[in-house]
Scaffold this motif. Structure first.
Motif, PDB file in Angstrom:
ATOM      1  N   UNK A 283      11.767   3.764 -14.117  1.00  0.00           N
ATOM      2  CA  UNK A 283      12.077   4.768 -13.082  1.00  0.00           C
ATOM      3  C   UNK A 283      10.826   5.560 -12.699  1.00  0.00           C
ATOM      4  N   UNK A 284      10.020   5.943 -13.693  1.00  0.00           N
ATOM      5  CA  UNK A 284       8.792   6.698 -13.418  1.00  0.00           C
ATOM      6  C   UNK A 284       7.746   5.841 -12.710  1.00  0.00           C
ATOM      7  N   UNK A 285       7.766   4.552 -12.973  1.00  0.00           N
ATOM      8  CA  UNK A 285       6.726   3.659 -12.463  1.00  0.00           C
ATOM      9  C   UNK A 285       7.055   3.016 -11.115  1.00  0.00           C
ATOM     10  N   UNK A 286       8.304   3.087 -10.681  1.00  0.00           N
ATOM     11  CA  UNK A 286       8.778   2.263  -9.564  1.00  0.00           C
ATOM     12  C   UNK A 286       8.027   2.506  -8.258  1.00  0.00           C
ATOM     13  N   UNK A 287       7.516   3.717  -8.033  1.00  0.00           N
ATOM     14  CA  UNK A 287       6.794   4.004  -6.791  1.00  0.00           C
ATOM     15  C   UNK A 287       5.414   3.362  -6.760  1.00  0.00           C
ATOM     16  N   UNK A 288       4.927   2.921  -7.908  1.00  0.00           N
ATOM     17  CA  UNK A 288       3.525   2.508  -8.009  1.00  0.00           C
ATOM     18  C   UNK A 288       3.353   1.051  -8.417  1.00  0.00           C
ATOM     19  N   UNK A 289       4.366   0.244  -8.157  1.00  0.00           N
ATOM     20  CA  UNK A 289       4.259  -1.180  -8.487  1.00  0.00           C
ATOM     21  C   UNK A 289       3.438  -1.919  -7.435  1.00  0.00           C
ATOM     22  N   UNK A 290       3.750  -1.690  -6.161  1.00  0.00           N
ATOM     23  CA  UNK A 290       3.000  -2.322  -5.074  1.00  0.00           C
ATOM     24  C   UNK A 290       1.719  -1.530  -4.814  1.00  0.00           C
ATOM     25  N   UNK A 291       0.587  -2.166  -5.025  1.00  0.00           N
ATOM     26  CA  UNK A 291      -0.704  -1.487  -4.915  1.00  0.00           C
ATOM     27  C   UNK A 291      -1.384  -1.815  -3.594  1.00  0.00           C
ATOM     28  N   UNK A 292      -1.782  -0.774  -2.871  1.00  0.00           N
ATOM     29  CA  UNK A 292      -2.505  -0.977  -1.620  1.00  0.00           C
ATOM     30  C   UNK A 292      -3.957  -1.343  -1.887  1.00  0.00           C
ATOM     31  N   UNK A 293      -4.578  -1.934  -0.893  1.00  0.00           N
ATOM     32  CA  UNK A 293      -5.986  -2.290  -0.994  1.00  0.00           C
ATOM     33  C   UNK A 293      -6.850  -1.082  -0.624  1.00  0.00           C
ATOM     34  N   UNK A 294      -8.020  -0.978  -1.261  1.00  0.00           N
ATOM     35  CA  UNK A 294      -8.898   0.164  -1.024  1.00  0.00           C
ATOM     36  C   UNK A 294     -10.217  -0.284  -0.421  1.00  0.00           C
ATOM     37  N   UNK A 295     -10.718   0.539   0.487  1.00  0.00           N
ATOM     38  CA  UNK A 295     -12.019   0.293   1.094  1.00  0.00           C
ATOM     39  C   UNK A 295     -12.776   1.618   1.167  1.00  0.00           C
ATOM     40  N   UNK A 296     -14.089   1.539   0.971  1.00  0.00           N
ATOM     41  CA  UNK A 296     -14.955   2.723   1.108  1.00  0.00           C
ATOM     42  C   UNK A 296     -14.508   3.886   0.215  1.00  0.00           C
TER      43      UNK A 296
END
Length: 254
Positions: A64-77
């Motif tokens: 439940x605590x982790x569910x918002x952060x499973x899909x990771x966006x790509x980072x630039x700069x």
């Protein structure tokens, strides 16, 4: 005051400890109270202990605590890569003079990965020693050994080691950044919500990069049976319980 209170109450931030302490107190002082109340609370403690021990309630809580952060966006700069301490085993490193990490070692590994992908980014390692009695080494020293061992350029790492908990870590980091910077926060997935809540209280803009997932598991019955462990279930629930108390404390006291 919050720091000292959290350390003094640390054993009671684990629900399993609370249940065991309560059961011992009932055995020692039960004769001073009506038997029907003693029987009720004794049964309640046993029920709770068996429930969280035999069923993966803690794992579901961590999920439940982790569910918002499973899909990771790509980072630039990326400008700054912020790594919260917590994966370093201070005592084992001190005794063996080798880097010893715990289950959160992905925090350090991920920081190197992101730094390699973003050549101009700086790493900020946040954390010193949260123990009441300090040792001659701290989490920053252990992490510096790690970066040195993997051949990473220490000139790209800023170690902030005069802090003792997540709030102090981020409060100190705020002195080194500006609002227009792209700051990536690396910490364990179950700890991310509390960290972002603290950052919001301090008016720091952070983009989450969660690692060290504890709530992801195989839901097949056979594999659940094969990996069944009462101690693991109790440990997972303790982590979830402590984290929920931490989130509540941030909302109430900061």
């Amino acid at each position: 005051m919050y720091y000292f209170a959290s350390k003094l109450l640390a054993p009671f931030l684990h629900l399993t400890n609370v249940l065991i302490f309560a059961f011992i107190l009932i055995i020692l002082f039960g004769k001073f109270f009506p038997k029907k109340y003693i029987k009720f609370f004794r049964s309640l403690i046993i029920f709770l202990f068996l429930t969280i021990g035999f069923f993966p309630i803690g794992t579901l809580g961590l999920k439940y605590l982790e569910k918002k952060h499973i899909d990771q966006q790509q980072f630039f700069n990326i400008d700054n890569i912020i790594v919260l301490a917590g994966s370093e085993n201070i005592e084992a490193t001190k005794i063996t003079n080798k880097v010893n990490l715990n289950a959160g070692s992905e925090r350090l590994i991920a920081s190197v990965k992101l730094a390699i992908e973003n050549k101009n980014a700086k790493i900020f390692f946040l954390g010193g020693d949260g123990n009441l009695i300090k040792t001659f080494i701290n989490e920053a020293i252990v992490s510096s050994k790690f970066y040195k061992d993997v051949g990473f350029d220490l000139n790209r790492v800023n170690f902030i080691d005069n802090t003792r908990n997540t709030y102090e870590n981020l409060k100190e980091f705020k002195k080194f950044t500006q609002q227009d910077k792209k700051n990536i926060l690396i910490t364990s997935a179950f700890h991310m919500e509390r960290s972002l809540l603290i950052a919001e209280k301090l008016n720091i803009k952070l983009v989450p990069y969660a690692v060290d997932y504890r709530g992801i598991n195989d839901h097949s019955i056979i594999n659940f049976y094969q990996g069944f462990s009462i101690s693991n279930n109790l440990g997972s629930f303790d982590i979830f319980f402590r984290e929920m108390l931490g989130i509540l404390a941030v909302k109430l006291f900061y």
